[in-house]
Design an enzyme around this catalytic site. Structure first.
Site, PDB file in Angstrom:
ATOM      1  N   LYS A   1     119.639  96.681 124.890  1.00 52.97           N
ATOM      2  CA  LYS A   1     120.057  95.924 126.063  1.00 52.97           C
ATOM      3  C   LYS A   1     119.776  94.451 125.799  1.00 52.97           C
ATOM      4  CE  LYS A   1     119.322  95.927 131.120  1.00 52.97           C
ATOM      5  NZ  LYS A   1     118.586  96.589 132.220  1.00 52.97           N
TER       6      LYS A   1
ATOM      7  N   SER B   1     121.344  98.406 136.006  1.00 51.60           N
ATOM      8  CA  SER B   1     121.796  97.276 135.225  1.00 51.60           C
ATOM      9  C   SER B   1     122.032  97.589 133.741  1.00 51.60           C
ATOM     10  CB  SER B   1     120.774  96.146 135.323  1.00 51.60           C
ATOM     11  OG  SER B   1     119.546  96.521 134.735  1.00 51.60           O
TER      12      SER B   1
ATOM     13  N   SER C   1     117.539 101.175 136.819  1.00 49.92           N
ATOM     14  CA  SER C   1     118.526 100.586 135.908  1.00 49.92           C
ATOM     15  C   SER C   1     118.778 101.346 134.609  1.00 49.92           C
ATOM     16  CB  SER C   1     118.123  99.158 135.569  1.00 49.92           C
ATOM     17  OG  SER C   1     118.460  98.308 136.632  1.00 49.92           O
TER      18      SER C   1
END
Lengths: 484, 482
Positions: free
Chosen positions: A79, A154, A178
């Site tokens: 990420k 997210s 997330s």
């Protein structure tokens, strides 16, 4: 089996059997990214050259019999909130579009030391604030199961990359769900370990007391394998836990008969899609068939978790994001004086959702409001923790819940309605507030062909129990049809 | 004319003497090229986390113990949020509701010379900010400013007094005693001119006979205790004039201007920040257990008050001399080392405050740079005390030791300063002198006491000044009165 279909476990065996090299595996993934990611947009940056060099180094180690771990030579993604030395780490924000960290996050350092091959950095909601990956400054990621749908957020890029076989596994972060909600939306396994299990050093913070690195993978076994490598005390993170790390994958597929599993009634309401509730019932039946004891339980303060979360998380965020002022790194919008430069930079560098949360958090910490908001929130947090302590003290091994109220929704469905978007976190936020581990496993496809993942919640540092139950519950891998 | 009573509270920031910064392993030493003592952590780069330096806790707790504070077994850090480019994260990690130390005091003398306790509210740990180098004279009138983060995250303690002082004299006495205590504890360099000790003054006036405190004004930019003293004197006058004219005092921060000898307004209360303090989630609470607490307590040195008491009451050093010695820790440590050798506190204090101080003054040196070895200096004073060398020679030997670094014995031998104190060696000489000088002997016996001096002089001349005068005197007297 095509290389890109493989799990970590498959690939480690294939590499060992010299069916192909790490370089071939990496090139296969890079080739698939080049072909498929136009549709998905999981990646913000692809580090092809470094990936091939890392894969070649892995092949040389293997040739010398110096394989470092089951992850050696296996391609993966990070990420874009996790610092990897020398690669762009943007947090999907214009603010950090040009930022290249000079150091490695501990979780990535441990993976790199284990031989991991970094394919690139994946998309996310800006600064991890969002539940759909639509707040990325670099455009949304699409759900591999339906390109008109969001992948969740997210860590939407992390989940979509694994679901679309663009990476064998990925790391995400989970502050209020997330990792887990995108895992549910994209039909992959997502684990958010106990707060403190994985070092946060080098992970750009959103809300420090809630943030935790998580893993997205194709199976529980894979997630467990990665967890063993990234978990553990880090001298660079005072909040990392000193407890010993377990050989988590040894617990997968073990006998779960006699285990006590609670189903908290507060998580099951009309707010949750009927199909998701039905699948939860299915799972209960399946667990009983496997010899587990499933009982209804109650966590009475659950309803307060979401509002409390949005006070606490935004308060911490307002402080964590203060450093982006144009002085030292990242975006700078020149202006006549310092104050104007701060304002112009932050105005241009942050997106709407980030600004909204900074304002909410600043307000909550302001003098005169602190006791009514922030302090109250800390009290709520204690009550939520006590709910879980009470249940686990009664001997429950884990809890089973939905992951989110719905399956993946259409792009743009909630962008103008932040409160509906915030409701996405209703089943996941309480676990961050309590600091507990939770695992989402893909369970079924909905009538729309969208994945449904179920959430298992454990007591602190009992990730292995979640993996034991999860590995028995997880469906045969759900595969999107990308119509290539 | 109304008389006013002054109320003063002081806040100090002391840089702690640790090797490394508070949350990373960068060196704390000053003087490096800009931005060379920095790392991702003290630069506050995205993703970094602080890890508390244990030495900071130890020095802060030690200072607290020395200042008679309660040291908290449980304390924690908070964030103080404000935007300023010398602050890498735009928040400062500090301690707010739960500081490491509380409720201490320092004893000073009031105007009547009576002992007075000035209370200390709290001591907390925090990180320092960086330094801005402006192209102009301040941030607002500069076309650019360059931040240097070498000093960012250097550990500080903030010491906050209660408003217990009522004059510039008391404030100065408190500051000087605080500085001395920190110096003895070796927790800080406490150099005000270099900024390792900084002092802010809070001052208010109220009419005599009233109880309610007046509006307080904070004064910053005080680089010496003289500045503290002068700024308070100035502010007392300024506020009294305003009150006399019926003008209200505004709550504000004022800067001391050393050049003009005035304070001027920097910002009013309306401009005050809302710091939005909240608990620092990246650090765990500081827990001091018994063992750690005892370890820290054991590192406490003898403090100035106890030392003064020992010098005056146990060792018989005069009050004034003892004060002089205790004011200066290197001198006080040298005193102890010399006393161990010589066991004569009066003699040691006379020599240290006399000849040794003079030698240092003449060469413009501080006591901390004293080039004398305590053992060898003690040896010299012991020789003097035993009569193996005379006072005048000893002074010359000391001077030579100071300038050349040579050993006392070597100098004495080279210069032939050894004194003859052996009476058997001197008896023959005395007898010879009596035999050679019948007239002075007769004069003496006839009552002309002055003749004794002549005979003494003859003996010293015979021995080229090396005879111990006391021994010669004794032998002469014995022989003459036999």
């Amino acid at each position: 089996m095509p290389i890109t279909d493989m799990t970590i476990r498959d690939m480690a065996q294939a590499l060992e059997a010299k069916q192909f090299s790490a370089e071939e595996a990496t090139r296969a993934h890079l080739e698939r990214i080049a072909r498929v990611d136009e549709k998905i947009h999981a990646f913000i940056s692809v580090t092809a050259e470094q990936a091939i060099a890392a894969a070649q180094a892995a092949d040389q180690r293997r040739a010398k019999g110096e394989v470092r771990s089951p992850l050696d030579g296996v391609p993966m993604a990070l990420k874009d909130i996790i610092c990897a030395k020398g690669t762009h780490t943007t947090c999907a924000s214009k603010m950090l579009e040009s930022y290249v960290p000079p150091y490695n996050a501990t979780c990535w350092q441990r993976l790199e030391d284990a031989g991991a091959v970094l394919l690139g950095k994946v998309n996310m909601d800006e600064f991890a604030m969002g539940s759909s990956t639509e707040s990325s400054a670099f455009g949304p990621t699409r759900n591999p199961f339906d390109l008109d749908c969001v992948p969740g957020g997210s860590s939407g890029g992390s989940a979509a990359a694994v679901a679309a076989d663009l990476a064998v596994y990925s790391l995400g972060t989970d502050t209020g769900g997330s990792v887990r909600q995108p895992a549910h939306f994209c039909g992959v396994v997502g684990i958010k370990p106990t707060y403190g299990r994985i070092s946060r050093f080098g992970v750009v913070p959103y809300a420090s007391s809630l943030d935790q690195v998580g893993i997205l993978a194709k199976t529980c076994y894979d997630a467990a394998t990665v967890l063993e490598i990234v978990a553990g005390k880090d001298k660079m993170d005072s909040t990392s836990a000193p407890y010993p790390v377990k050989a988590y994958n040894q617990f997968c597929d073990s006998d779960i008969s006699g285990m006590r599993i609670g189903v908290p009634k507060e998580f099951i309401s009309d707010a949750i899609d009927v199909e998701i509730r039905q699948q939860l019932e299915e799972a209960v039946t399946q667990l009983r068939a496997l010899g587990a004891q499933v009982e209804d339980v109650s966590l009475p303060h659950t309803a307060y978790a979401l509002p409390a979360y949005y006070v606490l998380a935004t308060a911490e965020a307002s402080s964590n994001l203060a450093r982006y002022d144009g002085v030292r790194y990242g975006l700078r919008v020149p202006a006549g004086n310092m104050r104007d430069m701060f304002v112009a930079t932050r105005n241009a560098g942050f997106g709407t959702e980030v600004k909204r949360r900074i304002m909410l958090g600043t307000y909550a910490l302001s003098s005169g409001y602190y006791d009514a908001y922030y302090n109250k929130t800390l009290q709520v947090r204690t009550l939520i923790k006590q709910d879980y302590d009470t249940i686990f003290a009664q001997g429950f091994d884990c809890l089973l819940t939905p992951t989110a109220p719905t399956t993946a929704f259409k792009l743009g469905a909630h962008t103008s309605d932040p409160l509906t978007m915030y409701m996405q976190d209703i089943c996941t936020v309480p676990i961050n507030m309590a600091g507990l581990p939770a695992l989402v496993v893909p369970y079924a496809l909905s009538s729309q062909g969208l994945p449904i993942g179920l959430q298992l919640i454990g007591s602190g540092f009992a990730e292995e129990k979640l993996l034991a139950v999860g590995s028995r519950l997880e469906s045969v891998r759900l595969l999107p049809d990308l119509d290539e | 004319m109304t008389k006013y009573l002054t109320t003063i509270g002081l806040e100090f920031h002391a840089e702690l003497k640790t090797k490394t910064k508070i949350f990373c392993s960068c060196p704390t030493e000053s003087g490096g090229a800009p931005n060379t003592h920095v790392c991702p952590v003290c630069l506050g780069l995205p993703g970094v986390l602080p890890v508390l330096n244990k030495a900071v806790v130890e020095l802060a707790a030690k200072a607290g113990m020395a200042l008679n504070c309660e040291v908290a077994r449980f304390s924690k850090f908070d964030r103080k949020n404000y935007f300023y480019p010398d602050l890498p994260k735009n928040y400062q990690v500090t301690q707010y509701p739960l500081p490491i130390c509380r409720n201490g005091y320092i004893e000073i003398k009031d105007a009547q010379g009576q002992a007075k306790k000035v209370r200390i509210n709290r001591i907390h740990m925090e990180e320092d900010a960086g330094k801005l180098v402006h192209s102009g004279s301040s941030l607002s009138d500069s076309s650019y400013s360059l931040p240097d983060y070498n000093r960012a995250a250097v550990p500080l303690i903030e010491i906050v007094s209660e408003p217990d002082m009522c004059s510039a004299e008391e404030a100065r006495a408190f500051g000087e005693m605080l500085r001395l205590i920190l110096l003895y504890c070796d927790v800080s360099d406490v150099k005000m001119e270099q900024g390792s000790l900084r002092c802010d003054v809070n001052i208010s006036l109220r009419p005599e006979g009233t109880d309610e405190l007046g509006v307080k004004v904070e004064i910053k930019n005080l680089n010496s205790f003289r500045a503290v003293y002068n700024a308070i004197k100035y502010e007392e006058e300024r506020q009294a004039d305003m009150l006399d004219c019926g003008e209200p005092i505004v709550q504000e921060t004022r800067l001391w201007d050393e050049q003009s000898g005035e304070t001027r307004s920097m910002r009013s209360k309306e401009d005050a920040h809302d710091y939005r303090y909240f608990p620092e989630p990246d650090l765990v609470p500081v827990v001091l257990d018994d063992e750690w607490m005892e370890h820290i307590a054991a590192s406490l040195p003898e403090l100035p008050a106890a030392r003064l008491c020992r010098l005056t009451e146990q060792l018989g050093v005069g009050e004034k001399e003892a004060q002089q010695i205790v004011q200066n820790p290197p001198l006080a440590h040298f005193f102890d080392a010399l006393y161990d050798e010589v066991k004569d506190a009066k003699m040691v204090s006379n020599w240290l405050l006399g000849d040794v101080s003079r030698l240092l003054n003449d060469s413009g040196m501080e006591f901390s740079a004293l080039p004398l070895d305590a053992v060898d200096t003690g040896h010299l004073l012991s020789l003097l005390k035993q009569g193996a060398i005379n006072q005048a020679s000893a002074k010359q030997v000391l001077e030579e030791m100071f300038t050349t670094g040579n050993k006392a014995d070597d100098i004495i031998a080279a210069r032939g300063f050894a004194q003859i104190s052996d009476s058997s060696a001197l008896e023959g000489i005395v007898a010879q002198i009596l035999a050679d000088n019948p007239q002075p002997v007769a004069d003496y016996l006839a009552g002309k006491k002055a003749a004794f001096g002549f005979l003494m002089g003859q003996a010293m001349k015979q021995t080229k000044g090396q005879a111990n005068p006391a021994v010669v005197k004794e032998l002469l007297t014995k022989a003459l009165e036999a």
